[in-house]
Motif scaffolding. Structure first.
Motif, PDB file in Angstrom:
ATOM      1  N   UNK A  32     -21.093  -5.105 -32.417  1.00 26.07           N
ATOM      2  CA  UNK A  32     -20.236  -5.807 -33.362  1.00 26.07           C
ATOM      3  C   UNK A  32     -20.366  -7.295 -33.093  1.00 26.07           C
ATOM      4  N   UNK A  33     -20.035  -8.082 -34.078  1.00 25.30           N
ATOM      5  CA  UNK A  33     -20.162  -9.523 -33.967  1.00 25.30           C
ATOM      6  C   UNK A  33     -18.793 -10.169 -33.952  1.00 25.30           C
ATOM      7  N   UNK A  34     -18.723 -11.294 -33.215  1.00 28.16           N
ATOM      8  CA  UNK A  34     -17.502 -12.094 -33.185  1.00 28.16           C
ATOM      9  C   UNK A  34     -17.856 -13.509 -33.583  1.00 28.16           C
ATOM     10  N   UNK A  35     -16.933 -14.170 -34.213  1.00 29.88           N
ATOM     11  CA  UNK A  35     -17.106 -15.571 -34.556  1.00 29.88           C
ATOM     12  C   UNK A  35     -17.090 -16.379 -33.260  1.00 29.88           C
ATOM     13  N   UNK A  36     -18.078 -17.247 -33.090  1.00 25.98           N
ATOM     14  CA  UNK A  36     -18.206 -18.019 -31.859  1.00 25.98           C
ATOM     15  C   UNK A  36     -16.986 -18.915 -31.634  1.00 25.98           C
ATOM     16  N   UNK A  37     -16.418 -19.474 -32.710  1.00 33.28           N
ATOM     17  CA  UNK A  37     -15.225 -20.327 -32.565  1.00 33.28           C
ATOM     18  C   UNK A  37     -14.046 -19.522 -32.022  1.00 33.28           C
ATOM     19  N   UNK A  38     -13.899 -18.279 -32.495  1.00 31.85           N
ATOM     20  CA  UNK A  38     -12.821 -17.430 -31.981  1.00 31.85           C
ATOM     21  C   UNK A  38     -13.004 -17.193 -30.489  1.00 31.85           C
ATOM     22  N   UNK A  39     -14.237 -16.980 -30.098  1.00 35.31           N
ATOM     23  CA  UNK A  39     -14.537 -16.746 -28.690  1.00 35.31           C
ATOM     24  C   UNK A  39     -14.222 -17.988 -27.853  1.00 35.31           C
ATOM     25  N   UNK A  40     -14.543 -19.173 -28.365  1.00 34.71           N
ATOM     26  CA  UNK A  40     -14.238 -20.406 -27.647  1.00 34.71           C
ATOM     27  C   UNK A  40     -12.732 -20.605 -27.514  1.00 34.71           C
ATOM     28  N   UNK A  41     -11.984 -20.337 -28.589  1.00 31.53           N
ATOM     29  CA  UNK A  41     -10.524 -20.462 -28.533  1.00 31.53           C
ATOM     30  C   UNK A  41      -9.942 -19.494 -27.510  1.00 31.53           C
ATOM     31  N   UNK A  42     -10.462 -18.279 -27.498  1.00 35.80           N
ATOM     32  CA  UNK A  42      -9.998 -17.282 -26.532  1.00 35.80           C
ATOM     33  C   UNK A  42     -10.296 -17.746 -25.112  1.00 35.80           C
ATOM     34  N   UNK A  43     -11.467 -18.281 -24.904  1.00 29.21           N
ATOM     35  CA  UNK A  43     -11.854 -18.786 -23.579  1.00 29.21           C
ATOM     36  C   UNK A  43     -10.935 -19.921 -23.136  1.00 29.21           C
ATOM     37  N   UNK A  44     -10.580 -20.821 -24.046  1.00 28.82           N
ATOM     38  CA  UNK A  44      -9.672 -21.924 -23.696  1.00 28.82           C
ATOM     39  C   UNK A  44      -8.293 -21.409 -23.303  1.00 28.82           C
ATOM     40  N   UNK A  45      -7.818 -20.403 -24.001  1.00 29.77           N
ATOM     41  CA  UNK A  45      -6.502 -19.842 -23.668  1.00 29.77           C
ATOM     42  C   UNK A  45      -6.540 -19.122 -22.316  1.00 29.77           C
TER      43      UNK A  45
END
Length: 144
Positions: free
Chosen positions: A3-16
């Motif tokens: 499955x694919x994830x939006x890279x921006x969502x992944x970056x936001x998750x990483x920041x949190x």
């Protein structure tokens, strides 16, 4: 399954996650093991095809399940570190009470390929990521 994830969502998750160095792992596991499993299971169940066969016929009562997977508890989940696995209960399709046959339509065996688990995962993953964001934000707010 991929499955694919939006890279921006992944970056936001990483920041949190960085904002909760000692708590993020626990929050992620709790969210995935409760809400994540339920979300994926309900999305897959919604897309499971239901045959027109009469499951109350004597042959079905003697040789297999009398319920359609869509109307039964068809899955087993396994909690893993920062993840989970959801699979058909019972293994082999010829075992009583088994829903192992659910893999066949996904692979295109015996019927036209339906990809119901892939489609369900595509719908559930963004919702699971949103739940993760919400829980992490809630925890960050509670600790500050």
């Amino acid at each position: 399954m991929i499955f694919e994830m939006d890279y921006r969502q992944l970056q936001e998750l990483e920041n949190r996650i960085r904002q909760l160095p000692n708590h993020a792992e626990r929050v992620i596991n709790e969210t995935l093991h409760t809400g994540g499993i339920e979300l994926l299971e309900s999305n897959v169940t919604r897309l499971i095809p239901k045959s027109n066969r009469n499951k109350n016929a004597p042959w079905y009562r003697e040789h297999g399940s009398v319920k359609h997977a869509k109307d039964a508890n068809w899955s087993v989940s396994k909690k893993e570190h920062l993840g989970f696995m959801l699979k058909s209960r019972g293994g082999a399709a010829n075992k009583r009470g088994s829903f192992g046959y659910l893999v066949f339509p996904d692979e295109g065996r015996g019927q036209v390929e339906q990809s119901f688990t892939e489609r369900a995962t595509g719908v559930a993953v963004p919702k699971i990521v949103a739940k993760l964001h919400g829980k992490l934000i809630e925890t960050i707010g509670g600790n500050m």
